[in-house]
Structure formats: structure tokens, C-alpha cells
Design an enzyme around this catalytic site. Structure first.
Site, PDB file in Angstrom:
ATOM      1  N   CYS A 114       0.924  -1.652  -0.378  1.00 31.61           N
ATOM      2  CA  CYS A 114       0.509   0.122  -0.553  1.00 31.61           C
ATOM      3  C   CYS A 114       0.475   1.558   0.371  1.00 31.61           C
ATOM      4  O   CYS A 114      -0.060   2.459  -0.842  1.00 31.61           O
ATOM      5  CB  CYS A 114      -1.086   0.033   0.808  1.00 31.61           C
ATOM      6  SG  CYS A 114      -1.731  -1.274   1.090  1.00 31.61           S
ATOM      7  N   HIS A 250      -3.498   7.027   1.950  1.00 35.86           N
ATOM      8  CA  HIS A 250      -4.289   5.954   2.001  1.00 35.86           C
ATOM      9  C   HIS A 250      -4.871   5.415   1.437  1.00 35.86           C
ATOM     10  O   HIS A 250      -5.742   5.753   3.205  1.00 35.86           O
ATOM     11  CB  HIS A 250      -2.899   5.053   1.648  1.00 35.86           C
ATOM     12  CG  HIS A 250      -3.341   3.640   2.215  1.00 35.86           C
ATOM     13  ND1 HIS A 250      -3.921   3.231   0.392  1.00 35.86           N
ATOM     14  CD2 HIS A 250      -2.999   3.028   2.551  1.00 35.86           C
ATOM     15  CE1 HIS A 250      -3.939   1.878   0.169  1.00 35.86           C
ATOM     16  NE2 HIS A 250      -3.608   1.233   1.994  1.00 35.86           N
ATOM     17  N   ASN A 280      -9.816   0.270  -0.409  1.00 38.27           N
ATOM     18  CA  ASN A 280      -8.509   0.365  -0.291  1.00 38.27           C
ATOM     19  C   ASN A 280      -8.125  -0.616  -1.937  1.00 38.27           C
ATOM     20  O   ASN A 280      -7.845  -1.773  -1.876  1.00 38.27           O
ATOM     21  CB  ASN A 280      -7.868  -1.332   0.667  1.00 38.27           C
ATOM     22  CG  ASN A 280      -6.899  -0.761   1.229  1.00 38.27           C
ATOM     23  OD1 ASN A 280      -5.934  -0.433   0.223  1.00 38.27           O
ATOM     24  ND2 ASN A 280      -6.240  -0.893   2.250  1.00 38.27           N
TER      25      ASN A 280
END
EC number: 2.3.1.180
Length: 323
Positions: A114, A250, A280
Site C-alpha cells: 500500500c 492511502h 482499499n
């Protein structure tokens, strides 16, 4: 004079298939309310059968080129941040290079889960400020739907597929914190925490794995580490949180996003939030959010933008840039 890596264009692409939370109610002991309450996610996109990470990345790249008024031949280097490449090798970046018709320059992947896009931006900035190249395309692209365990309700409802791209180009600047472009970066990793977020299979282990996550522990690390890395990047640029116009974090979980903003002393009005629509998307989440926010007219020239991310490794970091 100082060379800065300035933003020349942004773009994104999302697969056509939209998966609302309610779809998971048919196969899992979960509900739309449960997912929204714990993550802020309402829907996400999943790639179609046969649609690969490099396909998504190429579409985002084309959008970024159009936004910048450039063509593939204008790009000197191409970096793809991904944990879900099409193949073990060659890199997804070389596949994107071919799909764009980019026959010169070079291309490579960056894998920091990520945090991948932040790591890729840092590499691109170094290539530009060192004088190695003039323009770099940085792409975050993922097909996380390929590595999810559909029986694990704690993880499979959280992730989605997509891609975002950003073009950086070298420009002369005064060398002050008022310059447009990347002002400072801050990167970290700590392999002691690898078991908090990982895929339990791979080439070297000769197995096909699925994403595994200790959600509570990841949350515990996320807020403090994200706020600290954002403050560190700002400090390196001679700035502080009061100078921030926008945070583009993020997009993992609305509670992490809100907790980090609170720790930085920022109102949510200064935070770009797209997690409700995309879930996500790992390395794709920041460039997706940048492109969406830009298309909505949120950013104006000279705005100070902070991007920060944490992912498996654990790996985390932040970039301070002036739009």
C-alpha cells in the site's frame, strides 16, 4: 537554481464492474451497515475476467498523458507500483510501456504494497533531481480481487481494483518551500511486523496465497506512523501541518484516515476521501484519489499536498509536494 519534479498531469481508471456492499451479504455473514461502520467503504470496483493490472495501468497512463497534453514518446521512464503484477516477470511496467507504444526510455516495478506509490514517487523524484531523466510516469495499479479469500469477511470486503497515474517533469525552481513540485520525502520499513499484513503464498514457497491481515494491529500502527511520517516530510521541507492545504492519504479505512487527520490537527475538510467508492486499492489508492480530486477542481496551483501511506512490510512513508 534547483530542479524540482513537478506534476504535469494525472489520470485514473476503474474497472466497469461496481460491487456494492450488499453483494457480500449473499455469501458472507456480513451486512452493508457492518462494512460501512468499520471501514467507511460503500462500494468498490473489480476487474473483469482477463483484465490485468497492466491493462488498468495502461488506461490510467493514457488518461494522464491526455491531461498533460503529452504522448508516450515524451516519457523517459515509467514506474509501476503494484503488488499484483500480471506475471512473476517481466515487470508490469514493461507491459504498460509496450501497450503505450513507448519504445525508448526504461520501465520497472516497485513493490511496497500500500506504500508502493509513495516509494515510486520517491524513486521518480530522485531520477529527475539527479538529472537522469526529464519526465517520469508514476502509476499505482492493483487487481487485489485476485488474492482475496472470499470466505474471510474481515478482509475480502475491504479491497478493490483500480489504477492511477501521475506524470512528473523537471522544472527549474528557486529552491525554497514555495517551489511547485516534490519538496521532501520520508520513507520507512520494519520487517519485524511482516505478519500483520501479508499474502501467505508466492513463487519461492511454490504456493498460491491469499491476503492475510491482523486488522487491529495494523490500525494501531497506522495512525501514529502515518502522522509521524507526514510531519517528518513537512519538517524536511521547512514546513509544518499548519501549511497543509490537502492531505491525500492511502484510502484504507475511514477511521485510520480520520485518526491521522486528528493527530495532525487538521479538519476533515482538508482531507481527500475516496475510500467509500473504491475501497482499499493498495498502491493505486493515492494516485486514484489525486486524479479524482483534481478532476473535481479541488487542487489549485501552489497548494501544499501531503500524501502518506502504510502497507505490508510494514512499509510506510510520505511525500510533500506543491501542486
Amino acid at each position: 537554481m534547483t530542479i524540482r519534479a513537478q506534476v504535469a498531469g494525472v489520470g485514473h481508471y476503474l474497472p466497469e464492474r461496481i460491487v456494492p456492499n450488499a453483494e457480500f451479504e449473499q455469501t458472507l455473514d456480513t451486512s452493508d451497515e457492518w462494512i460501512r461502520t468499520r471501514s467507511g467503504i460503500e462500494r468498490r470496483h473489480f476487474a473483469a475476467d482477463g483484465e490485468t493490472t497492466s491493462d488498468l495501468a495502461s488506461r490510467a497512463a493514457q488518461a494522464a498523458l491526455a491531461d498533460a497534453g503529452l504522448v508516450a514518446a515524451d516519457i523517459d521512464a515509467l514506474i509501476v507500483a503494484t503488488s499484483t503484477p500480471d506475471l512473476t516477470f517481466p515487470s508490469a511496467a514493461t507491459m504498460v510501456q509496450a501497450k503505450l507504444g513507448m519504445q525508448a526510455g526504461f520501465a520497472f516495478d516497485v513493490q511496497a504494497v500500500c506504500a508502493g506509490f509513495v516509494y515510486a514517487l520517491t524513486n521518480a523524484n530522485a531520477l529527475i533531481t539527479s538529472g537522469t531523466v526529464r519526465r517520469v510516469m508514476v502509476i499505482g495499479a492493483e487487481t487485489f480481487s485476485r488474492i482475496l479469500d472470499w470466505e474471510d469477511r474481515a478482509t475480502c470486503v475491504l479491497f478493490g481494483d483500480g489504477a492511477g497515474a501521475l506524470i512528473l517533469e523537471a522544472q527549474e525552481a528557486a529552491g525554497s518551500s514555495d517551489d511547485r513540485g516534490i519538496l521532501a520525502v520520508d520513507l520507512h520499513s520494519d520487517g519485524r511486523y511482516r505478519d500483520l499484513l501479508y499474502v501467505d503464498g508466492g513463487v519461492s514457497t511454490n504456493s498460491i496465497g491469499h491476503l492475510r491481515m491482523e486488522g487491529k494491529e495494523v490500525f494501531r500502527h497506522a495512525v501514529s506512523k502515518l502522522a509521524a511520517t507526514a510531519e517528518a516530510a513537512l519538517g524536511k521541507a521547512g514546513l509544518d501541518a499548519s501549511d497543509i492545504d490537502w492531505v491525500v492519504p492511502h484510502q484504507a479505512n475511514i477511521r485510520i484516515i480520520a485518526g491521522t487527520a486528528k493527530k495532525l490537527g487538521l479538519p476533515m475538510e482538508k482531507v481527500v476521501v475516496t475510500v467509500q467508492d473504491h475501497g482499499n486499492t493498495s498502491a493505486a489508492s493515492i494516485p486514484l484519489a489525486l486524479s479524482v480530486a483534481n478532476s473535481e477542481g479541488k487542487f489549485k496551483p501552489g497548494d501544499l499536498v501531503i500524501t502518506e501511506a502504510i502497507g505490508g512490510g510494514l512499509a510506510w512513508g510520505a511525500v510533500a509536494l506543491r501542486w
